[in-house]
Design a protein around this motif. Structure first.
Motif, PDB file in Angstrom:
ATOM      1  N   THR A 113       0.850  -1.198   0.000  1.00  0.00           N
ATOM      2  CA  THR A 113       0.000   0.000   0.000  1.00  0.00           C
ATOM      3  C   THR A 113       0.885   1.247   0.000  1.00  0.00           C
ATOM      4  OG1 THR A 113      -1.689  -1.118   1.279  1.00  0.00           O
ATOM      5  CG2 THR A 113      -1.771   1.278   1.270  1.00  0.00           C
ATOM      6  N   PRO A 114       0.649   2.155  -0.905  1.00  0.00           N
ATOM      7  CA  PRO A 114       1.480   3.359  -0.922  1.00  0.00           C
ATOM      8  C   PRO A 114       1.244   4.230   0.315  1.00  0.00           C
ATOM      9  CG  PRO A 114      -0.299   3.558  -2.488  1.00  0.00           C
ATOM     10  CD  PRO A 114      -0.362   2.152  -1.970  1.00  0.00           C
ATOM     11  N   VAL A 115       2.336   4.704   0.842  1.00  0.00           N
ATOM     12  CA  VAL A 115       2.277   5.598   2.008  1.00  0.00           C
ATOM     13  C   VAL A 115       2.236   7.024   1.484  1.00  0.00           C
ATOM     14  CG1 VAL A 115       3.562   6.332   4.057  1.00  0.00           C
ATOM     15  CG2 VAL A 115       3.549   3.931   3.383  1.00  0.00           C
ATOM     16  N   PRO A 116       1.503   7.913   2.168  1.00  0.00           N
ATOM     17  CA  PRO A 116       1.485   9.318   1.714  1.00  0.00           C
ATOM     18  C   PRO A 116       2.902   9.834   1.486  1.00  0.00           C
ATOM     19  CG  PRO A 116      -0.046   9.005   3.502  1.00  0.00           C
ATOM     20  CD  PRO A 116       0.668   7.711   3.343  1.00  0.00           C
ATOM     21  N   PRO A 117       3.128  10.484   0.370  1.00  0.00           N
ATOM     22  CA  PRO A 117       4.497  10.912   0.023  1.00  0.00           C
ATOM     23  C   PRO A 117       5.059  11.911   1.038  1.00  0.00           C
ATOM     24  CG  PRO A 117       2.919  11.968  -1.402  1.00  0.00           C
ATOM     25  CD  PRO A 117       2.140  10.990  -0.596  1.00  0.00           C
TER      26      PRO A 117
END
Lengths: 179, 194
Positions: free
Chosen positions: B32-36
Motif C-alpha cells: 500500500t502506498p504511504v502518503p508521500p
C-alpha cells in the motif's frame, strides 16, 4: 564495511555536527519510518509532524546514543513513543471508520480492499500488540530486533503477536472491519 | 497457530496454514502506498539540526548566551552586599583590630564633644578711653584671639621684659597652635627673640 558499521559512522559524524551525515540518516530511514507510523494508525495529516518529531528527538539524543542497539532499532523505538503520544492526542480513540488509509476512490481492487480492511483492523488492536505486530509482520523484523526497539522481552512479544494475529484473523473472517 | 518461531522470523508456511486471509491482507498492506513525504518537513528537520548544533557549539566555546536567572540574582546580591561593606564605617570593619576600632570610636566621640561645646567667642568692647581702646591697633592684628590680646596688653601695661613676653607667647602659641593668629604670634616670637 557492512551496513551497520557504515551507519554507525554516520551516526558518529552526525553527533559531531556533520549535517551531511544527519541528512543521509534521515534520507535512509525516512520512508520506512513514515510507513511504520502510518501502519501504527498515525493519521495522514499528522504524518509529517510525526516524522519531524521523531528526527528532532533523534538529533537531540545523538550525543548520548550508546550504540547498545543498532541505529534502526533505536530510532524505531523513538517512533513508537512519538506514535503513542500522537495517537493519544487523536482521542477519541481511532475508530474503524477513521483508520488512515490512502484509499483509492474507486476501491475496486481486491488487494487494496484487503489492505484497507487489515489497516482498520490493526488500528483496533491495543497499542502493545499493534506495535509488536507491525514491526514483526509488516516491517518483517525478527523478534530480537523488535525486542531491542520496544524494550520488551521476546517471550512477551511473541505472546502479543500471537494475540494480535488471533484477533485480526477473527475480525477479517467475520468481516467486522468491512467497509 | 503458535506464538512465534524458533529463529524469531515469520514462518510463511505456518501462517499460510492458519492465516490465509491474514497473509493475503498483509501482502497487500505492505504494498500500500504511504502518503508521500513533504520536502518542507525535510527542510525543517535539517534546520532544526543546524540550530541544535549551533547551541552545542556555543556551549563548547563557553559562550552560551543563556545565563541562569539564579546566577544573575546571586551576582547582584553579592555586588550590593560588597558595596555596603565598602561604605561601612571603620569601627564596623571586621578586618580591623579591636584596638583600632576603639580608637576610631574615641576620636569620633571627641569630635562630637567638641562640636557640642564650641569655644566661646570673645567680644571686646572699644569704649572710648578704655584699655581695649588703647590696644585696638594690636587687636586688629591679632583678630579676636583673646590670648594674643592679653599678651599685647601685658607687654604694654605690665611692663614685662622681652624674656617674660617671649615665654608668654610660647605658652599661647602652644595653646592656639591651630588658630590663624598663631601665625602672627610666631612672627612676634621671632621679633622678640633675643
Amino acid at each position: 564495511m557492512n551496513e551497520d558499521t557504515a551507519e554507525r559512522i554516520l551516526v558518529e559524524r552526525a553527533g559531531a555536527g556533520d549535517r551531511a551525515a544527519f541528512s543521509a540518516l534521515h534520507a535512509a530511514h525516512r520512508e520506512g519510518l513514515r510507513r511504520f507510523l502510518f501502519h501504527l494508525a498515525v493519521r495522514q495529516n499528522d504524518l509529517d509532524d510525526a516524522e519531524q518529531e521523531v528526527f528532532l528527538v533523534t538529533l537531540r539524543g545523538l550525543d548520548t546514543f550508546a550504540a547498545r542497539s543498532t541505529f534502526r532499532t533505536w530510532i524505531y523505538g523513538i517512533a513508537v513513543n512519538v506514535a503513542r503520544t500522537m495517537l493519544r492526542r487523536q482521542r477519541p480513540r481511532v475508530e474503524i471508520e477513521d483508520v488512515p488509509v490512502d484509499v483509492d476512490p474507486a476501491g475496486v481492487e481486491e488487494g487494496r480492499e484487503l489492505a484497507d480492511r487489515l489497516a482498520r483492523a490493526i488500528a483496533r488492536l491495543p497499542e502493545p500488540q499493534k506495535e509488536a505486530f507491525v514491526l514483526h509482520h509488516v516491517e518483517d523484523w525478527s523478534f530480537p530486533e523488535v525486542s531491542a526497539a520496544l524494550g520488551v522481552p521476546e517471550g512477551t512479544l511473541r505472546r502479543r503477536v500471537f494475540e494480535a494475529r488471533a484477533s485480526l484473523r477473527l475480525w477479517l473472517e467475520r468481516r467486522e472491519v468491512a467497509r | 497457530m503458535t506464538p512465534g518461531n524458533d529463529d524469531g522470523r515469520r514462518s510463511p508456511e505456518r501462517e499460510t496454514h492458519d492465516d490465509g486471509a491474514l497473509l493475503a491482507a498483509l501482502s497487500a498492506l505492505r504494498t500500500t502506498p504511504v502518503p508521500p513525504p513533504n520536502e518542507l518537513t525535510r527542510a525543517r528537520i535539517l534546520a532544526a539540526f543546524d540550530r541544535e548544533r549551533a547551541v552545542v557549539a556555543s556551549r563548547r566555546r563557553g559562550g552560551s548566551r543563556y545565563v541562569p536567572r539564579g546566577l544573575v540574582a546571586a551576582a547582584v546580591l553579592v555586588a550590593f552586599s560588597w558595596s555596603l561593606f565598602q561604605r561601612a564605617p571603620d569601627e564596623f570593619d571586621p578586618w580591623k583590630s579591636i584596638e583600632t576600632r576603639l580608637a576610631v570610636l574615641e576620636a569620633r566621640a571627641e569630635r562630637a564633644s567638641l562640636e557640642r561645646s564650641p569655644k566661646p567667642v570673645i567680644s571686646v568692647e572699644f569704649a572710648p578711653g578704655s584699655l581695649a581702646e588703647k590696644l585696638r591697633p594690636d587687636f586688629e592684628v591679632t583678630g579676636n584671639d583673646p590670648g594674643l590680646l592679653r599678651l599685647v596688653a601685658a607687654r604694654r601695661l605690665e611692663g614685662l621684659d622681652d624674656a617674660g613676653a617671649l615665654n608668654r607667647y610660647r605658652a599661647l602659641v602652644e595653646r592656639y597652635a591651630e588658630s590663624p593668629a598663631a601665625v602672627v604670634a610666631k612672627q612676634r616670637i621671632e621679633l622678640l627673640a633675643p
